[in-house]
Motif scaffolding. Sequence first.
Motif, mmCIF file in Angstrom:
data_model
loop_
_atom_site.group_PDB
_atom_site.id
_atom_site.type_symbol
_atom_site.label_atom_id
_atom_site.label_comp_id
_atom_site.label_asym_id
_atom_site.label_seq_id
_atom_site.Cartn_x
_atom_site.Cartn_y
_atom_site.Cartn_z
ATOM 1 N N PRO A 361 0.810 -1.220 0.000
ATOM 2 C CA PRO A 361 0.000 0.000 0.000
ATOM 3 C C PRO A 361 0.845 1.272 0.000
ATOM 4 N N VAL A 362 1.915 1.283 0.783
ATOM 5 C CA VAL A 362 2.795 2.455 0.798
ATOM 6 C C VAL A 362 3.500 2.604 -0.546
ATOM 7 N N GLN A 363 3.889 1.509 -1.145
ATOM 8 C CA GLN A 363 4.533 1.573 -2.454
ATOM 9 C C GLN A 363 3.603 2.188 -3.493
ATOM 10 N N ARG A 364 2.343 1.806 -3.457
ATOM 11 C CA ARG A 364 1.397 2.353 -4.430
ATOM 12 C C ARG A 364 1.231 3.865 -4.266
ATOM 13 N N VAL A 365 1.251 4.327 -3.020
ATOM 14 C CA VAL A 365 1.068 5.758 -2.764
ATOM 15 C C VAL A 365 2.284 6.558 -3.225
ATOM 16 N N PHE A 366 3.469 6.054 -2.976
ATOM 17 C CA PHE A 366 4.692 6.828 -3.231
ATOM 18 C C PHE A 366 5.460 6.355 -4.463
ATOM 19 N N ARG A 367 4.826 5.529 -5.283
ATOM 20 C CA ARG A 367 5.518 5.051 -6.482
ATOM 21 C C ARG A 367 5.895 6.203 -7.413
ATOM 22 N N PHE A 368 5.089 7.248 -7.439
ATOM 23 C CA PHE A 368 5.367 8.381 -8.318
ATOM 24 C C PHE A 368 6.709 9.031 -7.995
ATOM 25 N N ALA A 369 7.162 8.897 -6.737
ATOM 26 C CA ALA A 369 8.409 9.531 -6.327
ATOM 27 C C ALA A 369 9.592 8.569 -6.315
ATOM 28 N N VAL A 370 9.334 7.296 -5.975
ATOM 29 C CA VAL A 370 10.422 6.333 -5.833
ATOM 30 C C VAL A 370 10.665 5.558 -7.118
ATOM 31 N N GLU A 371 9.613 5.192 -7.822
ATOM 32 C CA GLU A 371 9.740 4.430 -9.066
ATOM 33 C C GLU A 371 8.841 5.014 -10.152
#
Length: 399
Positions: A361-371
């Motif tokens: 869930p955290v990956q989906r939220v911050f994917r725009f910044a990390v990946e």
Amino acid sequence: MFDAAPPPGQNRRPLPPAQSPADGVPGPHTPMRVPRGPEKADRPGEQRDGKPRDAFFDNAKYLAIVLVAMGHSWEPLKSDSRILQGVYDVVYTFHMPAFVLISGYFSRSFDLSPARLKRLITGVAVPYVVFETAYSLFERYFNHNPGQDISLVYPFYLTWFLCALFVWRLTTPIWRLVRWPVPLALVIAMLATVTSHIGDVLNMQRLLQFLPYFVLGLTLKPEHFRLVRRHSVRILSVPVFATALLVGWWAAPRMNTVWFYRRDSAPGMGAPWWTGPVMTLAMFGCAMLLTACFFSWVPGRTTWFTAIGAGTLYGYLLHGFLRKAGEYRGWFDEAWLHTPLGEVFMTVLAAGVVTLLCTKPVQRVFRFAVEPRMEWAFKQDPAQLARERRLREHAKVSA
């Protein structure tokens, strides 16, 4: 009067064959595999190139990032406990070297091809810009420090790793050419500790002093990891770690902890210049010994945290905001946190928080910044587009 036109496509040049992706590095789609979006590549147990993930490395990355978070939670508390200081020094001897070594291992096939460079930009350079900006603004407004500028040449806090990883990967083709890459990287690291004139640009001291671990990762093969995962090594690692903890407890009041950060030269710490090369070699040996012991304990099977290990970069970059917030707001000044019970509480809390920050869930939220995908920013390869279109058509016919 005129020759008949050949059938469409008869005189076209054949499309170049798809290259096989290297281990741990995203590559072109394999035949008969139709891309369906980012969620297809993010399934547990599968890499972006469709190959099954190695649970051992995901487990190792997860355990390493937990040690990183716990170490950060110990920093404000270790001055009150010699035991905690000793454990802190032991963990800092190997946890980042292990993390850097794994990064080097998965950079073995990096070259200057467009696909690799695109992945380097979206997976390392862009997150560096985003989080360097975010951390600088966080420092400026949350800590009321108007003097904190946004500078891409002076990494702030945790972003040094992304900056270093970008440079390390760009130099990968060079390390694949030289005959003795690890000794050469060690010499460079030793020379870096001699002078204090390198400066803070790109956090060059850390970049150079951690370089040998990255280069060593480039030279390792799967059989090397199988070697340290033998049962005999796992048993021998117990007395090795016990000895390391005893040495850490003994050295806690006698040794300068700054050596473990690898961010300063020997003269910069007020030590004679010759201690820099000596400490570089000594710490490299200790780091490799403890890293081998650490890898021997990492489970090779799929566990409850294996899938979390694929998102360790999220946990690494995001937990720093909570750590800094605690420092700015004085959360670590609570007297009960400086007791043995408080130290245990902070250790468990740090492990739990960084685990949550690595979840899907955290990956989906911050994917725009990390990946970030950023397909709009790059030219499309006509051959690759044609190949994917042909795969889709073939899949429709087969269905």
